[in-house]
Motif scaffolding. Structure first.
Motif, mmCIF file in Angstrom:
data_model
loop_
_atom_site.group_PDB
_atom_site.id
_atom_site.type_symbol
_atom_site.label_atom_id
_atom_site.label_comp_id
_atom_site.label_asym_id
_atom_site.label_seq_id
_atom_site.Cartn_x
_atom_site.Cartn_y
_atom_site.Cartn_z
ATOM 1 N N ARG A 297 -3.014 3.981 -6.455
ATOM 2 C CA ARG A 297 -2.164 2.770 -5.793
ATOM 3 C C ARG A 297 -3.036 1.669 -4.751
ATOM 4 O O ARG A 297 -3.113 0.423 -4.965
ATOM 5 C CB ARG A 297 -0.948 3.281 -5.096
ATOM 6 C CG ARG A 297 -0.133 2.139 -4.494
ATOM 7 C CD ARG A 297 1.339 2.486 -4.076
ATOM 8 N NE ARG A 297 1.117 3.327 -3.243
ATOM 9 C CZ ARG A 297 2.021 4.430 -3.010
ATOM 10 N NH1 ARG A 297 2.779 4.982 -4.079
ATOM 11 N NH2 ARG A 297 1.740 5.535 -1.919
ATOM 12 N N ALA A 298 -3.783 2.602 -3.822
ATOM 13 C CA ALA A 298 -4.854 1.678 -3.055
ATOM 14 C C ALA A 298 -5.825 0.969 -3.749
ATOM 15 O O ALA A 298 -5.851 -0.346 -3.486
ATOM 16 C CB ALA A 298 -5.353 2.762 -2.118
ATOM 17 N N VAL A 299 -6.167 1.660 -4.889
ATOM 18 C CA VAL A 299 -7.234 0.847 -5.554
ATOM 19 C C VAL A 299 -6.727 -0.243 -6.111
ATOM 20 O O VAL A 299 -7.330 -1.445 -6.342
ATOM 21 C CB VAL A 299 -8.001 1.799 -6.581
ATOM 22 C CG1 VAL A 299 -8.811 0.891 -7.664
ATOM 23 C CG2 VAL A 299 -8.978 2.609 -5.988
ATOM 24 N N LEU A 300 -5.454 -0.341 -6.988
ATOM 25 C CA LEU A 300 -4.714 -1.175 -7.734
ATOM 26 C C LEU A 300 -4.508 -2.208 -6.656
ATOM 27 O O LEU A 300 -4.595 -3.700 -7.003
ATOM 28 C CB LEU A 300 -3.778 -0.765 -8.419
ATOM 29 C CG LEU A 300 -3.990 0.024 -9.668
ATOM 30 C CD1 LEU A 300 -2.667 0.540 -10.423
ATOM 31 C CD2 LEU A 300 -4.947 -0.523 -10.653
ATOM 32 N N LEU B 278 0.806 -1.055 -0.092
ATOM 33 C CA LEU B 278 -0.053 0.084 -0.051
ATOM 34 C C LEU B 278 0.978 1.223 0.061
ATOM 35 O O LEU B 278 0.644 2.097 -0.799
ATOM 36 C CB LEU B 278 -0.834 -0.087 1.236
ATOM 37 C CG LEU B 278 -2.314 -0.743 1.299
ATOM 38 C CD1 LEU B 278 -2.914 -0.225 2.599
ATOM 39 C CD2 LEU B 278 -3.217 -0.004 0.037
ATOM 40 N N SER B 279 1.838 1.379 0.880
ATOM 41 C CA SER B 279 2.620 2.680 1.034
ATOM 42 C C SER B 279 3.922 2.733 0.200
ATOM 43 O O SER B 279 4.300 3.885 -0.123
ATOM 44 C CB SER B 279 3.014 2.805 2.589
ATOM 45 O OG SER B 279 3.984 1.612 2.910
ATOM 46 N N GLY B 280 4.372 1.746 -0.099
ATOM 47 C CA GLY B 280 5.692 1.694 -0.793
ATOM 48 C C GLY B 280 7.011 1.740 -0.218
ATOM 49 O O GLY B 280 7.834 1.906 -0.938
ATOM 50 N N ASN B 281 6.805 1.994 1.168
ATOM 51 C CA ASN B 281 8.185 2.168 1.773
ATOM 52 C C ASN B 281 8.037 1.102 3.180
ATOM 53 O O ASN B 281 6.958 1.240 3.649
ATOM 54 C CB ASN B 281 8.847 3.555 2.014
ATOM 55 C CG ASN B 281 8.108 4.327 3.104
ATOM 56 O OD1 ASN B 281 8.051 3.868 4.146
ATOM 57 N ND2 ASN B 281 7.317 5.364 2.615
#
Length: 166
Positions: free
Chosen positions: A113-116, A25-28
């Motif tokens: 990004r959250a939807v994907l 979700l967040s990428g880090n």
């Protein structure tokens, strides 16, 4: 078995999976840890009710998705820089061919990004995603379409996927 021991058992079994979900979700890793920790705190407060009525993991993932979106609204794109951890990790890093996709996913706006992630990682329907994020189904479809379009163009142009422009 009392509620606290059931909660501890749930955490022992699912914490790593929830942390990975937070990362997607967040990428880090820092935001992932924060999302996971805050979601588990909120889950603990609602544990007796959630354990009886719902699937605790789904409830926790919903909390994480909503926290992710609300954090985005508060911070408006502020990002923390992070260094490679000194300790080794058990998870494998993405291959060179996957790295471009991960970088492109990281570059998407938070809602897209959250939807994907909810659609392709969690395999939720548009209606379920709309419920989790508190938006309409049309908004879900719009974010998915825009996000996929950006991913396709970033991955098809390797210079863009790696943050370089000609």
């Amino acid at each position: 078995m009392n509620d606290d021991s059931r909660f501890a058992e749930f955490i022992a079994e699912r914490a790593d999976a929830l942390l990975r979900y937070g990362y997607v979700l967040s990428g880090n890793p820092h935001d992932a840890a924060d999302l996971t920790q805050e979601a588990l705190i909120r889950l603990h407060r609602a544990w007796p009710r959630v354990r009886r009525k719902h699937d605790p993991e789904s409830y926790t993932r919903m909390i994480m998705a909503r926290l992710h979106i609300s954090t985005w609204r508060r911070r408006r794109r502020e990002r923390l820089a992070w260094d490679v951890p000194e300790q080794s990790q058990l998870d494998l890093l993405p291959s060179d061919s996957e790295q471009g996709l991960w970088q492109a996913l990281e570059g998407l706006p938070r809602k897209q990004r959250a939807v994907l992630v909810l659609r392709y990682y969690e395999d939720l329907t548009d209606a379920e995603i709309a419920e989790v994020l508190g938006v309409s189904r049309g908004t879900v479809r719009s974010h998915a379409s825009l996000g996929l379009s950006k991913l396709r163009s970033a991955v098809s142009d390797p210079a863009t996927a790696h943050g370089r422009t000609s």
